[in-house]
Design a protein around this motif. Sequence first.
Motif, PDB file in Angstrom:
ATOM      1  N   THR A 172       0.874  -1.278  -0.053  1.00 50.97           N
ATOM      2  CA  THR A 172      -0.049  -0.003  -0.032  1.00 50.97           C
ATOM      3  C   THR A 172       0.893   1.309   0.081  1.00 50.97           C
ATOM      4  O   THR A 172       0.525   2.379  -0.743  1.00 50.97           O
ATOM      5  CB  THR A 172      -0.868   0.007   1.258  1.00 50.97           C
ATOM      6  OG1 THR A 172      -1.763  -1.140   1.277  1.00 50.97           O
ATOM      7  CG2 THR A 172      -2.051   1.220   0.952  1.00 50.97           C
ATOM      8  N   LEU A 197      -5.885   3.197  -1.514  1.00 49.10           N
ATOM      9  CA  LEU A 197      -7.337   2.909  -0.880  1.00 49.10           C
ATOM     10  C   LEU A 197      -7.644   1.402  -0.556  1.00 49.10           C
ATOM     11  O   LEU A 197      -8.071   0.947   0.366  1.00 49.10           O
ATOM     12  CB  LEU A 197      -8.309   3.798  -1.379  1.00 49.10           C
ATOM     13  CG  LEU A 197      -8.276   5.362  -1.058  1.00 49.10           C
ATOM     14  CD1 LEU A 197      -9.088   6.261  -1.881  1.00 49.10           C
ATOM     15  CD2 LEU A 197      -8.284   5.661   0.456  1.00 49.10           C
ATOM     16  N   LEU A 253      -5.132  -0.378   1.354  1.00 51.88           N
ATOM     17  CA  LEU A 253      -5.330  -0.095   2.813  1.00 51.88           C
ATOM     18  C   LEU A 253      -6.618  -0.902   3.472  1.00 51.88           C
ATOM     19  O   LEU A 253      -6.390  -1.638   4.601  1.00 51.88           O
ATOM     20  CB  LEU A 253      -5.431   1.222   3.225  1.00 51.88           C
ATOM     21  CG  LEU A 253      -5.642   1.764   4.533  1.00 51.88           C
ATOM     22  CD1 LEU A 253      -4.459   1.294   5.416  1.00 51.88           C
ATOM     23  CD2 LEU A 253      -5.546   3.365   4.587  1.00 51.88           C
ATOM     24  N   THR A 284      -6.294  -3.646   6.308  1.00 49.08           N
ATOM     25  CA  THR A 284      -7.048  -3.454   7.737  1.00 49.08           C
ATOM     26  C   THR A 284      -7.868  -4.541   7.733  1.00 49.08           C
ATOM     27  O   THR A 284      -8.004  -5.085   9.154  1.00 49.08           O
ATOM     28  CB  THR A 284      -7.708  -2.264   7.570  1.00 49.08           C
ATOM     29  OG1 THR A 284      -6.809  -1.000   7.247  1.00 49.08           O
ATOM     30  CG2 THR A 284      -8.447  -1.975   8.801  1.00 49.08           C
TER      31      THR A 284
END
Lengths: 179, 82
Positions: B43, B56, B59, B63
């Motif tokens: 990322t 985006l 990420l 996560t």
Amino acid sequence: MENRPLLYTVNSACMLGLSLVLVGAFYFQYGLGETPCPLCLLQRMGMLGVILGLSLNTAFGFRREHAAVVIGAALVGGSFSVRQVLLHIAPVEGEPTGYGSAVLGMHLYTWAAIVFLTTIAGTAVFLCLIRDEPAGTVRRPTLFDRSTLLFATLLCLSNALATFVECGAGACCENGPCP
Amino acid sequence: MTSRPPRLPRSVGRVEGSPPSAPTCVHLRPIPMAFLFLSYLATFACVIRGRRSAALAGLALSTALSVAMFFHHTTSGLELNF
């Protein structure tokens, strides 16, 4: 550009501050010999997630979506920290309090929870000060911006290598790979 | 006298000899921690290369994998109380 350059400098300074927190974690790992536990590693990932959210502002200009990313990453990382705080909140007679060494009376997972909470509060302040850059805005990061982003990237690589050395290619348990 | 639980194949992610968990739990196969850091590194690479959508997405994936590992940590038959 809709936003003052000082705001971008503060954004990069916040990235640097979080990176230094991760450097401190390396000090505990290699300087004091305290190997990180799985929850500790997850909290490091939460910090990296917050840094990534801030780096989006550096690379693509301030946007409200980037603030949402920062808050989301801070909530996730904060959940990991709060979990570890609650695991050790009741002291056991005859055993040391908490997990690992304390800094100014609080353990690292407690400090991590404070850092994540501060991140959320700081993002709220930023949202009052910034304006969305127009779509297609090309921003030239300063030397300080590029340096902090590169530093954070190298920290991420260092964490990956250190975790591979500690746990191999599998999952992590306390002080090494799972049996 | 309780009987030992049957040994399950490694493919379901259980450690042999570990205490049985709740019968409805489906143990996720643990994700290598180093691999999770590599996903964050990818990322970072997307941000440096100026690919906002990829950054985006990366990420979000990183996560989600971290949260999945967290749930594995909390539901694992191993005594990971730290």
